[in-house]
Design a protein around this motif. Structure first.
Motif, PDB file in Angstrom:
ATOM      1  N   THR A   1     -58.766   0.561 -75.043  1.00  0.00           N
ATOM      2  CA  THR A   1     -60.135   0.828 -75.511  1.00  0.00           C
ATOM      3  C   THR A   1     -60.740   2.021 -74.791  1.00  0.00           C
ATOM      4  OG1 THR A   1     -60.431  -1.534 -75.955  1.00  0.00           O
ATOM      5  CG2 THR A   1     -62.420  -0.184 -75.844  1.00  0.00           C
TER       6      THR A   1
ATOM      7  N   LYS B   1     -62.117   5.675 -76.294  1.00  0.00           N
ATOM      8  CA  LYS B   1     -63.480   6.189 -76.098  1.00  0.00           C
ATOM      9  C   LYS B   1     -63.506   7.610 -75.552  1.00  0.00           C
ATOM     10  CE  LYS B   1     -65.725   1.700 -75.524  1.00  0.00           C
ATOM     11  NZ  LYS B   1     -66.456   0.779 -74.620  1.00  0.00           N
TER      12      LYS B   1
ATOM     13  N   GLU C   1     -67.342   4.656 -82.536  1.00  0.00           N
ATOM     14  CA  GLU C   1     -67.753   3.510 -81.724  1.00  0.00           C
ATOM     15  C   GLU C   1     -67.319   2.192 -82.364  1.00  0.00           C
ATOM     16  OE1 GLU C   1     -71.896   1.781 -79.710  1.00  0.00           O
ATOM     17  OE2 GLU C   1     -71.906   3.640 -80.875  1.00  0.00           O
TER      18      GLU C   1
ATOM     19  N   ASN D   1     -64.976  -0.563 -80.507  1.00  0.00           N
ATOM     20  CA  ASN D   1     -65.488  -1.908 -80.235  1.00  0.00           C
ATOM     21  C   ASN D   1     -64.608  -2.991 -80.863  1.00  0.00           C
ATOM     22  OD1 ASN D   1     -67.654  -1.068 -78.705  1.00  0.00           O
ATOM     23  ND2 ASN D   1     -69.053  -0.948 -80.428  1.00  0.00           N
TER      24      ASN D   1
ATOM     25  N   VAL E   1     -66.207  -9.466 -82.732  1.00  0.00           N
ATOM     26  CA  VAL E   1     -67.327  -8.720 -82.146  1.00  0.00           C
ATOM     27  C   VAL E   1     -68.590  -9.571 -82.258  1.00  0.00           C
ATOM     28  CG1 VAL E   1     -68.727  -6.623 -82.302  1.00  0.00           C
ATOM     29  CG2 VAL E   1     -66.258  -6.515 -82.736  1.00  0.00           C
TER      30      VAL E   1
ATOM     31  N   GLU F   1     -73.925  -6.961 -81.324  1.00  0.00           N
ATOM     32  CA  GLU F   1     -73.148  -5.727 -81.181  1.00  0.00           C
ATOM     33  C   GLU F   1     -72.669  -5.244 -82.552  1.00  0.00           C
ATOM     34  OE1 GLU F   1     -69.253  -4.170 -78.665  1.00  0.00           O
ATOM     35  OE2 GLU F   1     -70.276  -6.014 -78.056  1.00  0.00           O
TER      36      GLU F   1
ATOM     37  N   ASN G   1     -73.488  -1.559 -84.287  1.00  0.00           N
ATOM     38  CA  ASN G   1     -72.474  -0.645 -84.823  1.00  0.00           C
ATOM     39  C   ASN G   1     -72.682  -0.387 -86.315  1.00  0.00           C
ATOM     40  OD1 ASN G   1     -70.717  -0.059 -82.551  1.00  0.00           O
ATOM     41  ND2 ASN G   1     -70.166  -2.197 -82.587  1.00  0.00           N
TER      42      ASN G   1
END
Length: 366
Positions: free
Chosen positions: A79, A83, A91, A95, A247, A251, A255
């Protein structure tokens, strides 16, 4: 673990070629599917990245995957390595991968990501196809009329002036437009178009300006219905994919809002997130926003009550994907005769207006 010197030496060189390909969505889908298959087959993460970097046909993606392999070898998580390349892996992608790593279902999450990106690409393609046809027809009409006004009409105008007499009203109108276009008026018109495009771009660069433009687009008589269905399909598909991948809902809403592509929808989703943070159910603030249709709200409420919100969101997205297809087909079917009438009427009026004085002369001679 490799030393800092070895990492520096192994670091791939960035391609300086101006002709290097960008990493597009299709490249990401292929990479994600292949990576998912390798992880599912039990290959170690570093080995899978090494294989993908070697077989990638896109030089830009090859460099990125090679760098990610070095980062993972150095102790970073997959991850964290993603990034480092936010322009390639957004993103939402990072995630979902993070949730997959934590839950031990990385291969499943990658498969869902590939499916999501593919469906998002198809949705975008449908919208583009709906916009392309009328744009091409209008462009052809403008070019045809411009050629007639600049090159053909002035020849007839000179002929009619030499002959003298009073011209019919349609002919005078066409000659007046031709004189305007071939004179300073044409330059003013072109400058006005470029100025309008420039001002529109400047307005869209501001948050408030983009919100106003997006709001107008959603309320537009014909295109607004299509844009609203696209927004619903994208919202439900994105949120459903995130939730099914593990997720958290807050969050996921964050997103989804950032990838909405429409400031009105983005603001609505952030308002929904605030309401959910305060303890409300998801369906209630969505219903209060009045942006999404009542059917969407009802199905989300059912999904929450049954504990299958992600499945319900996916069903809504599938339904609205079909709705977008129907809306595009209806829009094309409606615009096609209108465009033909516009093109034929414009050219036909100009031609008839130019021949009217000739018909009048023939009548006088007879």
């Amino acid at each position: 673990m490799p030393t800092e010197e070895q990492v520096k030496q192994a670091k791939p060189k960035k391609s300086l070629s101006m002709f290097s390909r960008r990493v597009n969505e299709k490249d990401i889908v292929v990479f994600t599917r292949q990576f998912s298959t390798m992880i599912d087959a039990g290959l170690p993460l570093v080995q899978a990245l090494d294989i993908l970097s070697q077989q990638s046909e896109n030089p830009a993606l090859k460099n990125i995957v090679s760098q990610m392999k070095i980062d993972v070898e150095s102790g970073s998580t997959f991850t964290d390595s993603l990034k480092q390349h936010p322009k390639t892996f957004d993103e939402l992608y990072a995630n979902m991968v993070a949730a997959g790593e934590v839950g031990g279902i990385l291969d499943t999450v990658l498969q869902r990501l590939a499916d999501y990106i593919e469906k998002a690409m198809k949705l975008k393609k449908r919208v583009k196809s709906a916009m392309t046809y009328p744009a091409i027809v209008i462009g052809i009409a403008v070019v045809c009329i411009a050629v007639i006004m600049i090159f053909v009409v002035p020849i007839f105008s000179k002929l009619f002036k030499d002959l003298g007499g009073t011209l019919p009203a349609p002919t005078r109108v066409v000659i007046g437009i031709s004189d305007f276009v071939t004179g300073w008026g044409g330059l003013i018109l072109i400058a006005g178009v470029f100025a309008f495009i420039f001002i529109l771009k400047q307005i869209r660069m501001t948050t408030k300006g983009r919100y106003i433009i997006d709001s107008i687009m959603l309320k537009a008589p014909i295109i607004g219905v299509l844009m609203r269905k696209v927004a619903v399909a994208k919202f439900t598909r994105t949120l459903g994919t995130l939730l099914s991948s593990g997720v958290p809902i807050l969050e996921g809403l964050e997103n989804t809002a950032r990838t909405a592509g429409n400031k009105v929808i983005e603001k609505t989703i952030f308002d929904v997130k605030s309401a959910v943070t305060e303890g409300q159910q998801l369906a209630q603030p969505i219903a209060e926003s009045k942006v999404f249709p009542p059917m969407v709200t009802s199905m989300i409420a059912i999904g929450e009550s049954t504990g299958a919100l992600d499945t319900m969101l996916s069903k809504i997205a599938d339904f609205y994907d079909d709705e977008v297809d129907n809306a595009v087909a209806n829009l094309t079917a409606m615009l096609e005769p209108m465009m033909i009438v516009f093109l034929g009427g414009s050219v036909g009026f100009t031609v008839v207006a130019m021949y009217l004085p000739i018909f009048k002369m023939m009548t006088l001679i007879n």
